[in-house]
Design a protein around this motif. Structure first.
Motif, short mmCIF file in Angstrom:
data_model
loop_
_atom_site.label_atom_id
_atom_site.label_comp_id
_atom_site.label_asym_id
_atom_site.label_seq_id
_atom_site.Cartn_x
_atom_site.Cartn_y
_atom_site.Cartn_z
N ARG A 104 0.82 -1.20 0.00
CA ARG A 104 0.00 0.00 0.00
C ARG A 104 0.86 1.26 0.00
O ARG A 104 0.56 2.24 -0.70
CB ARG A 104 -0.93 0.01 1.22
CG ARG A 104 -2.14 -0.89 1.08
CD ARG A 104 -3.00 -0.85 2.32
NE ARG A 104 -3.51 0.50 2.61
CZ ARG A 104 -4.33 0.78 3.61
NH1 ARG A 104 -4.73 -0.19 4.43
NH2 ARG A 104 -4.75 2.02 3.81
N GLU A 105 1.94 1.25 0.78
CA GLU A 105 2.81 2.42 0.83
C GLU A 105 3.41 2.71 -0.53
O GLU A 105 3.48 3.87 -0.97
CB GLU A 105 3.92 2.17 1.85
CG GLU A 105 4.91 3.32 1.98
CD GLU A 105 6.05 3.01 2.93
OE1 GLU A 105 7.10 3.67 2.82
OE2 GLU A 105 5.91 2.09 3.76
N ALA A 106 3.86 1.66 -1.23
CA ALA A 106 4.46 1.85 -2.54
C ALA A 106 3.44 2.35 -3.56
O ALA A 106 3.73 3.24 -4.37
CB ALA A 106 5.08 0.54 -3.01
N LEU A 107 2.23 1.80 -3.51
CA LEU A 107 1.18 2.25 -4.44
C LEU A 107 0.76 3.68 -4.15
O LEU A 107 0.53 4.47 -5.08
CB LEU A 107 -0.03 1.32 -4.34
CG LEU A 107 0.15 -0.09 -4.91
CD1 LEU A 107 -1.02 -0.98 -4.50
CD2 LEU A 107 0.29 -0.06 -6.41
N THR A 108 0.68 4.02 -2.89
CA THR A 108 0.28 5.38 -2.51
C THR A 108 1.32 6.42 -2.91
O THR A 108 0.98 7.59 -3.13
CB THR A 108 0.03 5.44 -0.98
OG1 THR A 108 -1.00 4.49 -0.65
CG2 THR A 108 -0.43 6.82 -0.55
N ALA A 109 2.56 6.01 -3.02
CA ALA A 109 3.63 6.94 -3.40
C ALA A 109 3.61 7.28 -4.88
O ALA A 109 4.35 8.16 -5.32
CB ALA A 109 4.99 6.36 -3.01
N GLY A 110 2.79 6.59 -5.66
CA GLY A 110 2.76 6.83 -7.09
C GLY A 110 1.45 7.43 -7.56
O GLY A 110 0.66 7.97 -6.76
N PRO A 111 1.15 7.32 -8.86
CA PRO A 111 -0.03 7.97 -9.42
C PRO A 111 -1.35 7.33 -9.00
O PRO A 111 -2.42 7.89 -9.28
CB PRO A 111 0.18 7.81 -10.94
CG PRO A 111 1.11 6.67 -11.09
CD PRO A 111 2.00 6.69 -9.90
N LEU A 112 -1.31 6.17 -8.33
CA LEU A 112 -2.54 5.51 -7.90
C LEU A 112 -2.97 5.91 -6.49
O LEU A 112 -3.86 5.27 -5.91
CB LEU A 112 -2.36 3.99 -7.95
CG LEU A 112 -2.25 3.39 -9.35
CD1 LEU A 112 -1.91 1.91 -9.26
CD2 LEU A 112 -3.54 3.59 -10.13
N ALA A 113 -2.36 6.95 -5.94
CA ALA A 113 -2.63 7.31 -4.55
C ALA A 113 -4.12 7.50 -4.27
O ALA A 113 -4.65 7.01 -3.26
CB ALA A 113 -1.86 8.58 -4.18
N GLY A 114 -4.81 8.20 -5.14
CA GLY A 114 -6.23 8.45 -4.92
C GLY A 114 -7.06 7.18 -4.98
O GLY A 114 -8.01 7.00 -4.20
N VAL A 115 -6.70 6.29 -5.89
CA VAL A 115 -7.42 5.03 -6.01
C VAL A 115 -7.20 4.16 -4.78
O VAL A 115 -8.12 3.52 -4.26
CB VAL A 115 -7.00 4.28 -7.28
CG1 VAL A 115 -7.73 2.95 -7.39
CG2 VAL A 115 -7.27 5.12 -8.51
N VAL A 116 -5.94 4.13 -4.28
CA VAL A 116 -5.65 3.35 -3.08
C VAL A 116 -6.46 3.87 -1.90
O VAL A 116 -7.01 3.10 -1.11
CB VAL A 116 -4.13 3.37 -2.77
CG1 VAL A 116 -3.85 2.65 -1.46
CG2 VAL A 116 -3.35 2.74 -3.91
N ALA A 117 -6.54 5.19 -1.79
CA ALA A 117 -7.34 5.78 -0.70
C ALA A 117 -8.80 5.37 -0.83
O ALA A 117 -9.45 5.02 0.17
CB ALA A 117 -7.19 7.29 -0.71
N ARG A 118 -9.34 5.39 -2.05
CA ARG A 118 -10.74 4.99 -2.23
C ARG A 118 -10.93 3.50 -1.95
O ARG A 118 -11.95 3.09 -1.38
CB ARG A 118 -11.20 5.30 -3.67
CG ARG A 118 -12.65 4.88 -3.95
CD ARG A 118 -13.59 5.62 -3.02
NE ARG A 118 -14.97 5.17 -3.14
CZ ARG A 118 -15.51 4.16 -2.46
NH1 ARG A 118 -14.77 3.45 -1.61
NH2 ARG A 118 -16.77 3.85 -2.61
N ALA A 119 -9.95 2.70 -2.29
CA ALA A 119 -10.05 1.26 -2.07
C ALA A 119 -10.05 0.90 -0.59
O ALA A 119 -10.47 -0.20 -0.22
CB ALA A 119 -8.90 0.54 -2.77
N HIS A 120 -9.59 1.81 0.26
CA HIS A 120 -9.55 1.55 1.69
C HIS A 120 -10.40 2.55 2.49
O HIS A 120 -10.23 2.70 3.69
CB HIS A 120 -8.10 1.58 2.20
CG HIS A 120 -7.27 0.46 1.64
ND1 HIS A 120 -6.59 0.58 0.45
CD2 HIS A 120 -7.04 -0.80 2.09
CE1 HIS A 120 -5.96 -0.56 0.20
NE2 HIS A 120 -6.21 -1.41 1.17
N SER A 121 -11.33 3.21 1.80
CA SER A 121 -12.17 4.19 2.46
C SER A 121 -13.05 3.53 3.52
O SER A 121 -13.64 2.47 3.29
CB SER A 121 -13.06 4.90 1.44
OG SER A 121 -13.99 5.75 2.07
N ALA A 122 -13.13 4.18 4.67
CA ALA A 122 -13.97 3.67 5.76
C ALA A 122 -15.26 4.46 5.91
O ALA A 122 -16.11 4.11 6.74
CB ALA A 122 -13.19 3.69 7.07
#
Length: 261
Positions: free
Chosen positions: A193-211
């Motif tokens: 997750r840290e590696a994905l968030t550091a790149g262009p997918l940051a917003g998608v990763v955040a949405r994928a883990h939205s609470a």
């Protein structure tokens, strides 16, 4: 202020209707299942709700629901009425709805991007399409609900919503799958997750883990179907439909579902 009939008091519709009432609009609401009005003036039927309304707002689940309501109310709309459909039904169903309207009744397609929280706070993104005069008239109503993005002529708001939500939903499914791959390869979820968030997918990763989002998987799958049969979006839809246990849960549930497969 114009008198509004608001039809559809689901997850999104009820907080949106509350905002219009709080803004001072005379408001009558209707929902297929009665008893959800929460203190708002509720009509017994959709036809009763639109009687004398200047503006009709619909926030319904799918094209079939909109078509059913259109059958109940279209003939009762007086010339000069403006219908703002905020449902996510795609451009083809929007065009079909326009064809059913009596002469002199305007239509703005204005689906939204955002979940229940932004619906309550007026922070939705509203994709609005229609004739210029109808868009001008709809804008003061829509601005109570969120930031209005004027997209162009009839059907353009519905079309842009399909494009944007298709990208979001498919991307969340991809993030879920690559996190499952990371686990299979012995990597920690935190590292991946840290590696994905550091790149262009940051917003998608955040949405994928939205609470705090509330966008049911079944509606996400419906929106992908509206985009047609492209191979990537079709594959993402199959992923969403493969686990019926998450149908009513938020889209983020697909991440855990993929890890279990």
């Amino acid at each position: 202020m114009e008198k509004i009939a608001f039809l559809g008091l689901g997850r999104m519709g009820l907080p949106m209707a509350r905002r219009l009432a709080a803004a001072g609009h005379p408001l009558t609401v209707w929902n297929r299942s009665p008893g959800r009005a929460d203190g708002l003036a509720e009509a017994a039927t959709a036809a009763e709700a639109v009687r004398g309304a200047d503006v009709v707002v619909t926030m319904l689940s799918d094209p079939a629901a909109v078509a059913e309501v259109a059958g109940a109310i279209a003939a009762r709309l007086a010339p000069g009425t403006l219908w703002i459909d905020m449902s996510s039904i795609g451009p083809a169903a929007t065009a079909g709805l326009r064809e059913r309207l009596p002469d002199g009744v305007g239509l703005v397609d204005a689906p939204v991007l955002g979940s229940v929280g932004p619906a309550a706070t007026g922070d939705l993104v509203v994709y609005a399409g229609g004739e210029d005069a109808d868009l001008d008239r709809a804008r003061p109503v829509l601005e109570h609900l969120g930031r209005v993005r004027r997209c162009g002529g009839p059907g353009s708001g519905a079309a842009l919503k399909v494009v944007v939500i298709g990208a979001i939903v498919a991307s969340v499914a991809v993030v879920g799958e690559v996190l499952a791959v990371a686990e299979e390869l012995g990597l920690s979820q935190e590292l991946a997750r840290e590696a994905l968030t550091a790149g262009p997918l940051a917003g998608v990763v955040a949405r994928a883990h939205s609470a705090d989002s509330d966008f049911p998987v079944r509606l996400a799958a419906k929106d992908l179907a509206l985009a047609g049969g492209g191979p990537v979006l079709s594959a993402a839809r199959e992923v969403l439909l493969a686990d019926p246990s998450i149908a009513e849960r938020d889209l983020s549930a697909v991440v855990g579902s993929l890890r279990r497969r």
